[in-house]
Enzyme design. Structure first.
Site, PDB file in Angstrom:
ATOM      1  N   GLY A 155      -6.265   2.839  -6.642  1.00 27.59           N
ATOM      2  CA  GLY A 155      -5.413   2.834  -7.826  1.00 27.59           C
ATOM      3  C   GLY A 155      -6.100   3.290  -9.101  1.00 27.59           C
ATOM      4  O   GLY A 155      -5.582   3.091 -10.198  1.00 27.59           O
ATOM      5  N   SER A 159      -6.976   6.372  -3.908  1.00 34.29           N
ATOM      6  CA  SER A 159      -6.585   7.509  -4.746  1.00 34.29           C
ATOM      7  C   SER A 159      -6.386   8.801  -3.940  1.00 34.29           C
ATOM      8  O   SER A 159      -6.731   9.892  -4.407  1.00 34.29           O
ATOM      9  CB  SER A 159      -7.591   7.708  -5.888  1.00 34.29           C
ATOM     10  OG  SER A 159      -7.592   6.573  -6.736  1.00 34.29           O
ATOM     11  N   GLU A 169      -6.647  -6.091  -2.138  1.00 32.23           N
ATOM     12  CA  GLU A 169      -5.868  -6.924  -3.065  1.00 32.23           C
ATOM     13  C   GLU A 169      -5.615  -8.301  -2.468  1.00 32.23           C
ATOM     14  O   GLU A 169      -5.550  -9.297  -3.186  1.00 32.23           O
ATOM     15  CB  GLU A 169      -4.559  -6.193  -3.430  1.00 32.23           C
ATOM     16  CG  GLU A 169      -4.839  -5.015  -4.355  1.00 32.23           C
ATOM     17  CD  GLU A 169      -3.850  -3.868  -4.250  1.00 32.23           C
ATOM     18  OE1 GLU A 169      -2.745  -4.055  -3.730  1.00 32.23           O
ATOM     19  OE2 GLU A 169      -4.208  -2.761  -4.706  1.00 32.23           O
ATOM     20  N   GLY A 171      -1.675   4.487  -1.406  1.00 29.95           N
ATOM     21  CA  GLY A 171      -0.917   3.557  -2.239  1.00 29.95           C
ATOM     22  C   GLY A 171       0.033   4.313  -3.154  1.00 29.95           C
ATOM     23  O   GLY A 171       1.133   4.710  -2.758  1.00 29.95           O
ATOM     24  N   GLY A 172      -0.397   4.550  -4.377  1.00 26.00           N
ATOM     25  CA  GLY A 172       0.471   5.136  -5.403  1.00 26.00           C
ATOM     26  C   GLY A 172       1.211   6.388  -4.956  1.00 26.00           C
ATOM     27  O   GLY A 172       2.418   6.530  -5.189  1.00 26.00           O
ATOM     28  N   HIS A 201      -6.258  -6.110   3.117  1.00 30.36           N
ATOM     29  CA  HIS A 201      -6.298  -5.173   1.987  1.00 30.36           C
ATOM     30  C   HIS A 201      -7.124  -5.815   0.873  1.00 30.36           C
ATOM     31  O   HIS A 201      -7.096  -7.028   0.690  1.00 30.36           O
ATOM     32  CB  HIS A 201      -4.872  -4.877   1.512  1.00 30.36           C
ATOM     33  CG  HIS A 201      -4.804  -3.765   0.519  1.00 30.36           C
ATOM     34  ND1 HIS A 201      -5.125  -3.953  -0.807  1.00 30.36           N
ATOM     35  CD2 HIS A 201      -4.478  -2.459   0.658  1.00 30.36           C
ATOM     36  CE1 HIS A 201      -4.985  -2.787  -1.442  1.00 30.36           C
ATOM     37  NE2 HIS A 201      -4.608  -1.870  -0.569  1.00 30.36           N
ATOM     38  N   ASN A 206       1.343   2.532   1.667  1.00 29.68           N
ATOM     39  CA  ASN A 206       1.400   1.124   1.270  1.00 29.68           C
ATOM     40  C   ASN A 206       2.154   1.038  -0.048  1.00 29.68           C
ATOM     41  O   ASN A 206       1.617   1.397  -1.095  1.00 29.68           O
ATOM     42  CB  ASN A 206      -0.042   0.594   1.124  1.00 29.68           C
ATOM     43  CG  ASN A 206      -0.088  -0.805   0.552  1.00 29.68           C
ATOM     44  OD1 ASN A 206       0.927  -1.508   0.512  1.00 29.68           O
ATOM     45  ND2 ASN A 206      -1.268  -1.221   0.099  1.00 29.68           N
ATOM     46  N   TRP A 207       3.388   0.577   0.031  1.00 27.60           N
ATOM     47  CA  TRP A 207       4.226   0.529  -1.174  1.00 27.60           C
ATOM     48  C   TRP A 207       3.874  -0.663  -2.066  1.00 27.60           C
ATOM     49  O   TRP A 207       4.453  -0.816  -3.137  1.00 27.60           O
ATOM     50  CB  TRP A 207       5.707   0.472  -0.786  1.00 27.60           C
ATOM     51  CG  TRP A 207       6.199   1.708  -0.095  1.00 27.60           C
ATOM     52  CD1 TRP A 207       5.482   2.848   0.156  1.00 27.60           C
ATOM     53  CD2 TRP A 207       7.513   1.934   0.435  1.00 27.60           C
ATOM     54  NE1 TRP A 207       6.279   3.773   0.807  1.00 27.60           N
ATOM     55  CE2 TRP A 207       7.530   3.233   0.992  1.00 27.60           C
ATOM     56  CE3 TRP A 207       8.675   1.167   0.506  1.00 27.60           C
ATOM     57  CZ2 TRP A 207       8.654   3.779   1.600  1.00 27.60           C
ATOM     58  CZ3 TRP A 207       9.809   1.701   1.114  1.00 27.60           C
ATOM     59  CH2 TRP A 207       9.791   3.003   1.645  1.00 27.60           C
ATOM     60  N   LYS A 208       3.010  -1.519  -1.599  1.00 25.10           N
ATOM     61  CA  LYS A 208       2.607  -2.721  -2.350  1.00 25.10           C
ATOM     62  C   LYS A 208       3.851  -3.493  -2.806  1.00 25.10           C
ATOM     63  O   LYS A 208       4.868  -3.470  -2.115  1.00 25.10           O
ATOM     64  CB  LYS A 208       1.703  -2.340  -3.527  1.00 25.10           C
ATOM     65  CG  LYS A 208       0.553  -1.426  -3.113  1.00 25.10           C
ATOM     66  CD  LYS A 208      -0.535  -1.348  -4.140  1.00 25.10           C
ATOM     67  CE  LYS A 208      -1.520  -0.279  -3.743  1.00 25.10           C
ATOM     68  NZ  LYS A 208      -2.794  -0.413  -4.393  1.00 25.10           N
ATOM     69  N   GLU A 243     -11.559   1.574   2.507  1.00 28.43           N
ATOM     70  CA  GLU A 243     -11.011   1.671   1.159  1.00 28.43           C
ATOM     71  C   GLU A 243     -12.016   1.107   0.154  1.00 28.43           C
ATOM     72  O   GLU A 243     -12.049  -0.121  -0.076  1.00 28.43           O
ATOM     73  CB  GLU A 243      -9.707   0.877   1.053  1.00 28.43           C
ATOM     74  CG  GLU A 243      -8.603   1.395   1.925  1.00 28.43           C
ATOM     75  CD  GLU A 243      -7.234   1.125   1.317  1.00 28.43           C
ATOM     76  OE1 GLU A 243      -6.449   2.079   1.230  1.00 28.43           O
ATOM     77  OE2 GLU A 243      -6.969  -0.022   0.907  1.00 28.43           O
TER      78      GLU A 243
HETATM   79  C1  PEP Z   1      -4.000   1.211  -1.291  1.00 26.84           C
HETATM   80  O1  PEP Z   1      -3.170   0.513  -1.840  1.00 26.84           O
HETATM   81  O2  PEP Z   1      -4.396   0.919  -0.162  1.00 26.84           O
HETATM   82  C2  PEP Z   1      -4.497   2.395  -1.978  1.00 26.84           C
HETATM   83  C3  PEP Z   1      -5.416   3.106  -1.404  1.00 26.84           C
HETATM   84  O3  PEP Z   1      -3.948   2.672  -3.212  1.00 26.84           O
HETATM   85  P1  PEP Z   1      -4.075   4.076  -4.014  1.00 26.84           P
HETATM   86  O4  PEP Z   1      -3.786   5.176  -3.045  1.00 26.84           O
HETATM   87  O5  PEP Z   1      -3.066   3.979  -5.104  1.00 26.84           O
HETATM   88  O6  PEP Z   1      -5.481   4.170  -4.521  1.00 26.84           O
END
Ligand code: PEP
Length: 256
Positions: A174, A214, A98, A235-236, A96, A11-13, A168
């Site tokens: 994050g 994470s 967010e 994500g990251g 998600h 997920n590049w957000k 999640e």
């Molecule tokens: C996400 O955006 O779904 C996520 C899990 O982010 P991260 O891996 O950065 O925690």
């Protein structure tokens, strides 16, 4: 190894416009295509979907959107419809945390989106997860139960192999503080039990459940080794040049 195909989605957000997204996808592709036996999905921002689609075309790497609205067209300024994504994306991330936190998405909205995704041949990756205060107050089970029932009801029971549920925990996204393998396994098990209640054991057995929060190359294998977890939503670390390593470790852990 179950007969569920492991799945790792990045997920590049709100990162990487069309040119950057195209270049980054192209730069990781040669590594990613070598990982066979895991479905890898790249989820760029909506505006970058066509550019990344062109890069991935003809490969085994799939394309995912990060969100969509459930109506097909009309006066919904700024939204993207399932019809617009159909034929472009393979997957769509829905609900998600967010989206739920910053844009007020409810389980009911997420459910309408999931139903619309199935109606338009888009595979939904539906996210659920508790906030830290829920976990600290012992409400994790209640929150997850309500999200799973609310977001995942009424889906076509003969097509549940197209559904992915991402667990999640909000406090792990994050933050660099991933869930413990035991907590992730417990909630993944709970999600599976709820899906069995909703759809029946045989139907639910094909649903893939990811862990997200994470995930990095340092811990992906640990989560992938959990029988109820079929991969990760990242994500990251999906913006790093070694993203394919997460898919590779997932494959190794599932084969072990
Ligand atoms: C996400 O955006 O779904 C996520 C899990 O982010 P991260 O891996 O950065 O925690």
């Amino acid at each position: 190894m179950t007969n569920r195909m492991p799945i790792v989605a990045g997920n590049w957000k709100m990162n990487l416009g069309p040119t950057e997204a195209r270049d980054f996808a192209a730069s990781i592709l040669s590594d990613l295509v070598t990982v066979r036996g895991v479905e890898s999905v790249l989820c760029p921002p909506a505006i970058s979907l066509p550019a990344v689609h062109a890069v991935l075309s003809g490969t085994n790497v799939k394309l995912g959107a990060q969100n969509m609205y459930y109506e097909e067209k009309g006066a919904f300024t700024g939204e993207i419809s399932p019809t617009m994504l159909q034929g472009l994306a393979d997957y769509v991330i829905l609900g998600h945390s967010e989206r739920r936190t910053h844009f007020g998405e409810t389980d009911d909205m997420v459910n309408r989106k999931a139903v619309a995704a199935f109606a338009h041949d888009l595979r939904p990756i539906v996210c659920v997860g508790e906030h830290l205060e829920d976990r600290d107050a012992g409400r994790t089970e209640r929150v997850i139960t309500s999200q799973v029932y609310g977001s995942l009801k009424g889906l076509p029971s003969n097509r549940l192999d197209e559904l992915v549920v991402a667990y999640e925990p909000v406090w792990a996204i994050g933050t660099g503080r991933a869930a413990t393998p035991k907590d992730a396994a417990d909630v993944a098990g709970l999600i599976r039990a709820l899906l069995v209640e909703m759809y029946g054991a045989v139907e639910a057995s094909v649903i893939r459940v990811q862990y997200g929060g994470s995930v990095t190359t340092a811990n992906a294998a640990t989560f992938a080794a959990i029988p109820d977890i079929d991969g990760s939503l990242v994500g990251g670390a999906s913006l790093r040049p070694d993203f394919a390593e997460i898919a590779r470790q997932t494959l190794r852990a599932k084969k072990a």
